[in-house]
Design an enzyme around this catalytic site. Structure first.
Site, mmCIF file in Angstrom:
data_model
loop_
_atom_site.group_PDB
_atom_site.id
_atom_site.type_symbol
_atom_site.label_atom_id
_atom_site.label_comp_id
_atom_site.label_asym_id
_atom_site.label_seq_id
_atom_site.Cartn_x
_atom_site.Cartn_y
_atom_site.Cartn_z
ATOM 1 N N ASP A 1 -16.104 -15.139 121.331
ATOM 2 C CA ASP A 1 -14.767 -15.603 121.737
ATOM 3 C C ASP A 1 -14.525 -14.334 122.546
ATOM 4 O O ASP A 1 -13.616 -13.984 123.538
ATOM 5 C CB ASP A 1 -13.920 -15.941 121.084
ATOM 6 C CG ASP A 1 -14.105 -16.593 120.203
ATOM 7 O OD1 ASP A 1 -14.228 -18.188 120.362
ATOM 8 O OD2 ASP A 1 -13.559 -16.695 119.203
ATOM 9 N N ARG A 2 -15.430 -13.999 123.315
ATOM 10 C CA ARG A 2 -15.665 -12.656 124.162
ATOM 11 C C ARG A 2 -14.804 -11.093 123.344
ATOM 12 O O ARG A 2 -13.895 -10.457 124.428
ATOM 13 C CB ARG A 2 -14.785 -13.101 125.501
ATOM 14 C CG ARG A 2 -15.313 -14.441 126.495
ATOM 15 C CD ARG A 2 -16.722 -13.689 126.383
ATOM 16 N NE ARG A 2 -17.228 -14.502 127.702
ATOM 17 C CZ ARG A 2 -18.663 -14.967 127.439
ATOM 18 N NH1 ARG A 2 -18.765 -15.667 126.065
ATOM 19 N NH2 ARG A 2 -19.379 -15.847 128.364
#
Length: 221
Positions: A194-195
């Protein structure tokens, strides 16, 4: 034109967590660990790094070079001192480098100052290179300059190849040599889901890079 849409090229970044407790006391010790792991993982040319310099007009310029050694003070790479990067470093020795180890979802980003290696260091490395690479160094004296065509380059190579056709030792051109990058900032970037990446940055607070005091901070992704 049919092509892939860059915004649609997505890859999951699911690396292992990177914790403060995982980090070595010295950034080049941490670099050694990660470089060894990248090599063991079978990455193609894990020693390839993107080096950015500052042009005389203040604009940045980047290119890929090959790391040829490292120690606690920083990195070493070799080039033509008359090339664009050589001329840039003569005017402004500060540079930045990135190791883009995409396959293992890692990056190492460094900043520092480039200083020329000694003639003895340059000679020692030059004579470990394959003969073809040594000839190539002579044939590319005008590195980064404009040439008419490939034929001009091939003719230069053939000319120097003939000079040392008897198997004698090929001398190092005076314009060819290496740099030692004395690092003062090193960031270790670990891709996460999710970065929400893990990033830790070492900054040299006092002293020299080899035995100075380094501060370690976690950075927001």
């Amino acid at each position: 034109m049919n092509h892939s849409e860059p915004a649609e090229l997505r890859q999951p970044y699911e690396g292992a967590p990177l914790r403060r407790a995982d980090m070595a006391a010295h950034p080049m010790e941490q670099f050694h660990t990660w470089f060894t792991q990248a090599h063991t993982a079978g990455l193609a040319e894990p020693n390839a790094m993107v080096v950015a310099t500052v042009e005389p007009d203040g604009a940045p310029r980047a290119r890929t070079v090959l790391l040829k050694g490292y120690d606690r003070s920083g990195l070493r790479f070799f080039t033509n001192y008359g090339s664009r990067k050589g001329r840039a470093l003569a005017d402004e020795p500060r540079l930045a480098a990135v190791f883009p180890w995409h396959a293992v979802r890692r990056q190492v980003l460094l900043r520092g100052r480039g200083e020329r290696l000694t003639d003895a260091e340059n000679d020692a490395y030059f004579h470990t290179r394959p003969r073809g690479s040594q000839i190539g160094a002579w044939a590319s004296e005008r590195q980064s300059d404009r040439v008419a065509d490939r034929g001009e380059l091939d003719a230069l190579y053939a000319e120097f190849d003939a000079v040392w056709s008897g198997g004698e030792e090929i001398p190092r051109p005076a314009y060819w040599g290496g740099y030692r990058v004395l690092v003062d900032e090193v960031e270790f970037w670990q891709g996460r889901a999710d970065r929400m990446h893990d990033r830790f940055s070492y900054t040299l607070a006092t002293g020299g890079p080899e035995d100075g005091v380094w501060e370690l901070d976690r950075l927001a992704p």
